[in-house]
Design a protein around this motif. Structure first.
Motif, mmCIF file in Angstrom:
data_model
loop_
_atom_site.group_PDB
_atom_site.id
_atom_site.type_symbol
_atom_site.label_atom_id
_atom_site.label_comp_id
_atom_site.label_asym_id
_atom_site.label_seq_id
_atom_site.Cartn_x
_atom_site.Cartn_y
_atom_site.Cartn_z
ATOM 1 N N VAL A 1 107.068 -26.138 -35.668
ATOM 2 C CA VAL A 1 107.702 -24.736 -34.801
ATOM 3 C C VAL A 1 107.816 -25.800 -33.573
ATOM 4 O O VAL A 1 106.804 -26.479 -33.427
ATOM 5 C CB VAL A 1 107.538 -23.536 -35.230
ATOM 6 C CG1 VAL A 1 107.227 -22.657 -33.705
ATOM 7 C CG2 VAL A 1 106.780 -23.163 -36.765
ATOM 8 N N VAL A 2 109.622 -24.680 -33.197
ATOM 9 C CA VAL A 2 109.411 -25.794 -31.708
ATOM 10 C C VAL A 2 110.222 -24.567 -31.001
ATOM 11 O O VAL A 2 110.632 -23.609 -31.852
ATOM 12 C CB VAL A 2 111.062 -26.708 -31.971
ATOM 13 C CG1 VAL A 2 111.545 -26.712 -29.907
ATOM 14 C CG2 VAL A 2 110.405 -27.857 -32.537
ATOM 15 N N ALA B 1 116.460 -26.164 -33.749
ATOM 16 C CA ALA B 1 114.831 -26.844 -34.384
ATOM 17 C C ALA B 1 115.302 -25.563 -35.563
ATOM 18 O O ALA B 1 114.599 -26.395 -36.232
ATOM 19 C CB ALA B 1 113.876 -26.135 -33.498
ATOM 20 N N ALA B 2 115.857 -24.540 -35.489
ATOM 21 C CA ALA B 2 115.689 -23.758 -36.511
ATOM 22 C C ALA B 2 117.055 -24.417 -37.972
ATOM 23 O O ALA B 2 117.329 -23.954 -38.979
ATOM 24 C CB ALA B 2 116.341 -22.223 -36.722
ATOM 25 N N HIS C 1 105.546 -15.737 -39.743
ATOM 26 C CA HIS C 1 104.874 -14.681 -38.142
ATOM 27 C C HIS C 1 103.295 -15.477 -38.537
ATOM 28 O O HIS C 1 102.718 -15.100 -38.927
ATOM 29 C CB HIS C 1 104.648 -13.636 -39.306
ATOM 30 C CG HIS C 1 105.872 -12.346 -39.544
ATOM 31 N ND1 HIS C 1 106.158 -11.203 -40.105
ATOM 32 C CD2 HIS C 1 107.079 -12.669 -39.510
ATOM 33 C CE1 HIS C 1 107.242 -10.650 -40.000
ATOM 34 N NE2 HIS C 1 107.492 -11.398 -39.377
ATOM 35 N N CYS C 2 103.242 -15.384 -36.826
ATOM 36 C CA CYS C 2 102.097 -15.888 -36.575
ATOM 37 C C CYS C 2 101.345 -15.112 -35.294
ATOM 38 O O CYS C 2 101.950 -14.568 -34.566
ATOM 39 C CB CYS C 2 102.474 -17.328 -35.608
ATOM 40 S SG CYS C 2 101.503 -18.545 -34.777
ATOM 41 N N GLN C 3 100.523 -15.069 -35.894
ATOM 42 C CA GLN C 3 98.895 -13.850 -34.975
ATOM 43 C C GLN C 3 98.353 -15.593 -34.025
ATOM 44 O O GLN C 3 97.920 -16.366 -34.301
ATOM 45 C CB GLN C 3 97.927 -13.697 -36.061
ATOM 46 C CG GLN C 3 97.633 -12.294 -35.549
ATOM 47 C CD GLN C 3 96.552 -11.705 -36.795
ATOM 48 O OE1 GLN C 3 95.829 -12.665 -37.495
ATOM 49 N NE2 GLN C 3 97.365 -10.268 -37.080
ATOM 50 N N PHE D 1 108.723 -16.820 -35.805
ATOM 51 C CA PHE D 1 109.315 -18.286 -35.164
ATOM 52 C C PHE D 1 109.885 -18.945 -36.806
ATOM 53 O O PHE D 1 108.912 -19.164 -36.947
ATOM 54 C CB PHE D 1 107.846 -19.181 -34.904
ATOM 55 C CG PHE D 1 106.588 -18.946 -33.578
ATOM 56 C CD1 PHE D 1 107.666 -19.586 -32.617
ATOM 57 C CD2 PHE D 1 106.404 -18.477 -33.896
ATOM 58 C CE1 PHE D 1 106.725 -18.922 -31.388
ATOM 59 C CE2 PHE D 1 105.194 -17.457 -32.961
ATOM 60 C CZ PHE D 1 105.635 -18.305 -31.834
ATOM 61 N N SER D 2 111.229 -19.393 -35.803
ATOM 62 C CA SER D 2 111.749 -20.351 -36.577
ATOM 63 C C SER D 2 110.866 -21.409 -37.100
ATOM 64 O O SER D 2 110.309 -22.318 -36.389
ATOM 65 C CB SER D 2 113.092 -21.248 -36.442
ATOM 66 O OG SER D 2 113.868 -19.457 -36.279
#
Ligand code: FES
Length: 267
Positions: A66-67, A116-117, A38-40, A53-54
């Motif tokens: 992360v892509v 990407a994942a 989880h990205c803020q 984000f995967s």
């Protein structure tokens, strides 16, 4: 625990696809293939909201990649952030893929940026295998070279025939299974829901199983919005299925855990 993730690099891969690298060793050391963070996003107006984000890759020296595809306000802002900017990350979350055994050949089916994942799965597999990569058109194909560098055989399909097989990536899967019926594959997939449902049904019809990541369905990523629900088999209830939140119980499900409709349910 939230961790400050300093951006080391953030660049356009191709078209709407970008690749960002964070320095965040505390998350890297715990990450397994197929998990998410989880990205803020720094500078974002509603930056208290986190985006899932995967995780594409992690390294021993603490770099998490992360892509992402620019699809809205959050990812648009992320694409503008320079090196040195700090985002706040939590994770890793999700169950992730299992790794192939020594005697199994990894067979990865990826649609769009599902590549990407699944990259970390390929990287951590005991040996190389096959990537079947599908997209609408050549402009949406990413990371084929990265898999090739790991020694994977890469076969490509595009809906418009601009490169590779003209058709669906699931047709390449069918072909691969037909050509090598004796192969002991460890089959995993990530991509749009239609692709994954077709893939799951095909595997079960062939008497096989596989692991499917439904990470594209996620929105809040924390179990609150129910945007990510998928029907999973549940024989303890009359209708034979229940809803599962992908962000809580997935994002990876076995093909035989997913409910494809009454015509595919076992008697
Ligand atoms: Fe919101 Fe799963 S993404 S509940």
């Amino acid at each position: 625990m939230p961790q400050p993730g300093e951006i080391l690099s953030n660049r356009q891969l191709k078209g709407e696809y970008f690749k960002v690298e964070f320095y965040v060793p505390e998350i890297c050391e715990k990450t397994a293939p197929g998990q998410f963070t989880h990205c803020q996003i720094a500078r974002l107006r509603d930056r208290m909201l986190r985006r899932p984000f995967s995780i594409c890759n992690v390294t021993d020296d603490g770099v998490l990649t992360v892509v992402y595809k620019v699809v809205g306000e959050g990812t648009e802002m992320l694409s503008t952030l320079p090196a040195g900017e700090v985002c706040n990350l939590i994770g890793p979350f999700g169950n992730g893929f299992s790794l192939p055994a020594e005697n199994q050949i990894p067979l990865i089916v990826a649609g769009g940026y599902g590549s990407a994942a699944t990259y970390l799965l390929a990287k951590n597999s005991p040996h190389s295998g096959i990537l079947l990569l599908g997209a609408r058109t050549e402009a949406d194909l990413i990371m084929a070279d990265d898999f090739a560098k790991l020694g994977f055989e890469v076969k490509v399909a595009t809906d418009d025939g601009s490169i590779g097989h003209h058709g669906l990536v699931t047709e390449l899967l069918e072909q691969t299974l037909l050509e090598t019926p004796e192969a002991n594959f460890h089959i995993c997939g990530c991509g749009p829901e239609g692709m994954l449902m077709a893939m799951g049904k095909m595997l079960l019809a062939e008497g096989l199983n596989g692991e499917l990541s439904l990470d594209h369905r996620m929105c809040c990523g924390v179990g609150a919005c129910f945007a990510c629900v998928v029907k999973v088999v549940d024989k303890s209830v009359l209708q034979g299925w229940r809803y599962a939140r992908t962000c809580r119980e997935g994002p990876v499900f076995k093909a035989d855990e997913i409910y494809y409709g009454p015509e595919h349910a076992e008697a």
